[in-house]
Structure formats: structure tokens, C-alpha cells
Design an enzyme around this catalytic site. Structure first.
Site, PDB file in Angstrom:
ATOM      1  N   PRO A   2       0.793  -1.204   0.000  1.00 49.14           N
ATOM      2  CA  PRO A   2       0.000   0.000   0.000  1.00 49.14           C
ATOM      3  C   PRO A   2       0.838   1.272   0.000  1.00 49.14           C
ATOM      4  O   PRO A   2       1.842   1.372   0.683  1.00 49.14           O
ATOM      5  CB  PRO A   2      -0.793  -0.101   1.306  1.00 49.14           C
ATOM      6  CG  PRO A   2      -0.062  -1.061   2.161  1.00 49.14           C
ATOM      7  CD  PRO A   2       1.055  -1.641   1.373  1.00 49.14           C
ATOM      8  N   GLU A   3       0.383   2.231  -0.759  1.00 46.45           N
ATOM      9  CA  GLU A   3       0.922   3.583  -0.726  1.00 46.45           C
ATOM     10  C   GLU A   3      -0.194   4.480  -0.183  1.00 46.45           C
ATOM     11  O   GLU A   3      -1.207   3.976   0.305  1.00 46.45           O
ATOM     12  CB  GLU A   3       1.392   3.995  -2.134  1.00 46.45           C
ATOM     13  CG  GLU A   3       2.375   2.971  -2.726  1.00 46.45           C
ATOM     14  CD  GLU A   3       2.871   3.311  -4.128  1.00 46.45           C
ATOM     15  OE1 GLU A   3       2.917   4.507  -4.471  1.00 46.45           O
ATOM     16  OE2 GLU A   3       3.203   2.395  -4.872  1.00 46.45           O
ATOM     17  N   HIS A  94      -1.736 -16.892   7.572  1.00 46.88           N
ATOM     18  CA  HIS A  94      -0.866 -15.735   7.801  1.00 46.88           C
ATOM     19  C   HIS A  94      -1.532 -14.681   8.669  1.00 46.88           C
ATOM     20  O   HIS A  94      -1.238 -13.503   8.549  1.00 46.88           O
ATOM     21  CB  HIS A  94      -0.413 -15.118   6.472  1.00 46.88           C
ATOM     22  CG  HIS A  94       0.114 -16.123   5.503  1.00 46.88           C
ATOM     23  ND1 HIS A  94       1.284 -16.822   5.713  1.00 46.88           N
ATOM     24  CD2 HIS A  94      -0.377 -16.573   4.323  1.00 46.88           C
ATOM     25  CE1 HIS A  94       1.490 -17.642   4.691  1.00 46.88           C
ATOM     26  NE2 HIS A  94       0.505 -17.514   3.838  1.00 46.88           N
ATOM     27  N   ARG A 113       4.097 -11.803   3.882  1.00 47.49           N
ATOM     28  CA  ARG A 113       5.561 -11.662   3.897  1.00 47.49           C
ATOM     29  C   ARG A 113       6.116 -11.218   5.252  1.00 47.49           C
ATOM     30  O   ARG A 113       7.331 -11.107   5.397  1.00 47.49           O
ATOM     31  CB  ARG A 113       5.994 -10.708   2.778  1.00 47.49           C
ATOM     32  CG  ARG A 113       5.756 -11.315   1.404  1.00 47.49           C
ATOM     33  CD  ARG A 113       6.162 -10.389   0.289  1.00 47.49           C
ATOM     34  NE  ARG A 113       7.607 -10.264   0.180  1.00 47.49           N
ATOM     35  CZ  ARG A 113       8.221  -9.510  -0.735  1.00 47.49           C
ATOM     36  NH1 ARG A 113       7.493  -8.819  -1.603  1.00 47.49           N
ATOM     37  NH2 ARG A 113       9.514  -9.446  -0.772  1.00 47.49           N
ATOM     38  N   ARG A 154      18.008  19.769  -2.010  1.00 47.88           N
ATOM     39  CA  ARG A 154      18.678  18.474  -2.027  1.00 47.88           C
ATOM     40  C   ARG A 154      19.387  18.342  -3.368  1.00 47.88           C
ATOM     41  O   ARG A 154      19.108  19.081  -4.296  1.00 47.88           O
ATOM     42  CB  ARG A 154      17.678  17.322  -1.876  1.00 47.88           C
ATOM     43  CG  ARG A 154      16.694  17.484  -0.749  1.00 47.88           C
ATOM     44  CD  ARG A 154      17.330  17.197   0.584  1.00 47.88           C
ATOM     45  NE  ARG A 154      16.307  17.082   1.623  1.00 47.88           N
ATOM     46  CZ  ARG A 154      15.953  15.924   2.176  1.00 47.88           C
ATOM     47  NH1 ARG A 154      16.514  14.812   1.782  1.00 47.88           N
ATOM     48  NH2 ARG A 154      15.035  15.899   3.126  1.00 47.88           N
TER      49      ARG A 154
END
Length: 291
Positions: A2-3, A94, A113, A154
Site C-alpha cells: 500500500p501507498e 498468515h 511476507r 537536495r
DNA sequence: TGACACCTGCGT
DNA sequence: ACGCAGGTGTCA
């Protein structure tokens, strides 16, 4: 997985299911490393009996506010999922953490995971945590001028910089590639070498890509589901990330390419997102603004 | 900035 | 068997 759009969608779908309900008990499975802080026993003990007062998102973290003033943060990393279900529903594979809620339902956390992490933070700890994260790209107070100054201060390669959560929060591999493609900027460019116009374009494509994905309830490539177990519908909106190397660019027809930048697979159109031929003029210094 | 670690599963 | 995956942390 997810973002920002996916985490926001999970947060929004969970909010009506959790707010105002009491967490009667916290059951942590054998995989205790999903609890980052404090130790698993303290985590469970300090949450048990508390009521959920509010849900929020900070970057890619889901933030569960408790009536004790503590906050629970959840990061789903790649394959974490949260869902509220009836207690007699089959427990999926899981499953690493279950919160038993008042009125019988359960908040279940599954993660194939095992990269996802939970923390329980005091008010002071939460402030420090939030302060360590970068700008929220959808914050109304986040301006193009601010973003330009952030880029120019930056000297980083753009792709890893957009993924740096201490720089800007919530952008991941999908939306970094999508935003750069739509702004027609090569992901290997340096942040301080963008022109004013390019920085503004990238600001807008970042916000448009994220808000568009949010409107479609996130992108489901494989695992992502919202708090109701529903996949997102944004996959069809992707214009570069979902392509294969060699496919024709849907903007110019030339073959799109896959690079590895900062150890991350990166899709781009080498023609639409060409590197500038003359880096000297790319910065568009103030003295040339008359042109 | 890169190499590698943390994990499991899927497609080729 | 191998490479790849929506993320991040640590080490040189």
C-alpha cells in the site's frame, strides 16, 4: 503493497467499524516480530480494554487513536491486510494479530511476507514519530513553492528522493513512476536540476495521481484489499507502472523501458521522459526568466 | 549510494 | 531454478 491512496482507503473503511468500540483483548500469534514497540506483552496489555476514539493516516501508517491517549500505528509494508469480520469467520492463513472488539467482531491482521509492523505510542512518542516523517503531499498547506524549495535544497536522484519518507510521505513505487511519467521527467534526474516549471509540474502530477488513485479506492495489483476486503479499482488508470518493457508508450508510441534506480524497478518512457540535452539551461536561473 | 536483509508466493 | 514483487532498515 500500500501507498498513500491504499492506506487512506483502508483507514476510511475501518473508521466506521472501529470508532467507538472497545478492544476487549489483543491476541498476538507466534510471529511476534510484527510488534515493533513496546514488547508484545506490554503492547497487548496497554491496549486491552481501551476504546477506539478515531482513525487517521500519517504517510503510509494507519493511526488508531485510543481513549487512553495512546496511539496504535500500523504499517502494512508489502502484504499486510486489515479486516473487521465476525468472530466465527474462518481465520485466514498468515493471521498474526487479532483484536477482539466489543459487540463481537474481530479486527484481523494478516501478512504473507511478515514485513508489516505495529507500534503503540504515547502522545509524546507519537509527536516525535510524526515529526520524523516528511511532508504530506495532499496537505492543503503543502504548496508548489515549498516543494520546489525542497527539491532544490537536495541534490538527490529523483526516484529515490520521492520514495524517501523523510522527504515526502506516502509515495511508493507505483505513484512515483506515474507522477514522473505524467510530468515527463526522467526518474534519474537530480532534484536540484529541475526547472521551476518542472518542479511545479511534478507537484501537480504527484497530487493528481494520488487523489485520482484515492477516488478509485487504490490500486490492487495482487494483495491489496481495503478494510472491507474489497480490492481497489485504480489499476486501469495506471499509464506506466503497469506496462511491460517494450510496450508502446500510450503518449508517444515508442517502447517504454524498465530501469533499476535505487534498487527499485522503474518504468518510464525514454522519449517522453528524455534526459535534458543541455543540463546548463535545465535549472532555468532567475536571470533568464525574461525569455 | 549500493548491497543485502527481512519473508513468501507467483510467473516464466 | 530464477527473478520479481506495492517497503523499509542497516551496514559499509
Amino acid at each position: 503493497m500500500p501507498e498513500l491512496p491504499e492506506v487512506e482507503t483502508v483507514t476510511r473503511t475501518l473508521a466506521p467499524l472501529l470508532c467507538g468500540r472497545r478492544i476487549e483483548q489483543v491476541d498476538i500469534g507466534a510471529y511476534t516480530r510484527c510488534i515493533a514497540a513496546p514488547d508484545p506483552a506490554s503492547f497487548a496489555a496497554r491496549i486491552a480494554g481501551r476504546m477506539v476514539t478515531n482513525l487517521a493516516r500519517r504517510g503510509k501508517f494507519i493511526v488508531i487513536g485510543l481513549d487512553s491517549g495512546d496511539r496504535v500505528t500500523v504499517h502494512l509494508r508489502m502484504t499486510g491486510e486489515l479486516a473487521v469480520t465476525a468472530p466465527d469467520a474462518p481465520i485466514p492463513q498468515h493471521t498474526h494479530l487479532v483484536m477482539e472488539l466489543s459487540e463481537g467482531d474481530q479486527l484481523r491482521y494478516t501478512d504473507v511476507r511478515k514485513f508489516g509492523r505495529w507500534s503503540l505510542l504515547s502522545p509524546d512518542e507519537y509527536e516525535a514519530f510524526s515529526a520524523s516523517l516528511g511532508a504530506e503531499p495532499l496537505d492543503p498547506l503543502f504548496t508548489p513553492e515549498q516543494f520546489r524549495d525542497m527539491l532544490w535544497s537536495r541534490k538527490r536522484i529523483l526516484k529515490p528522493l520521492l520514495l524517501d519518507q523523510t522527504f515526502i510521505t506516502g509515495i511508493g513505487n507505483i505513484y512515483a513512476d506515474e507522477a514522473l511519467f505524467r510530468a515527463r521527467i526522467h526518474p534519474g534526474r537530480r532534484s536540484h536540476e529541475l526547472s521551476e516549471a518542472e518542479s511545479v509540474a511534478l507537484y501537480h502530477t504527484i497530487r493528481n495521481v494520488l487523489t485520482g488513485a484515492l477516488a478509485h479506492r487504490g490500486t490492487t495489483l495482487r494483495n491489496y484489499r481495503d478494510g472491507n476486503g474489497q480490492p481497489g479499482e485504480n489499476l486501469a488508470q495506471l499509464r506506466i507502472y503497469s506496462r511491460n518493457a517494450g510496450d508502446p508508450c500510450d503518449e508517444c508510441g515508442n517502447p517504454v523501458a524498465r530501469l533499476v534506480i535505487g534498487q527499485r524497478g522503474t518504468m518510464l518512457c525514454p522519449v517522453c521522459q528524455a534526459l535534458p540535452q543541455n543540463p546548463e539551461v535545465a535549472r532555468a536561473p532567475d536571470s533568464s526568466r525574461s525569455g
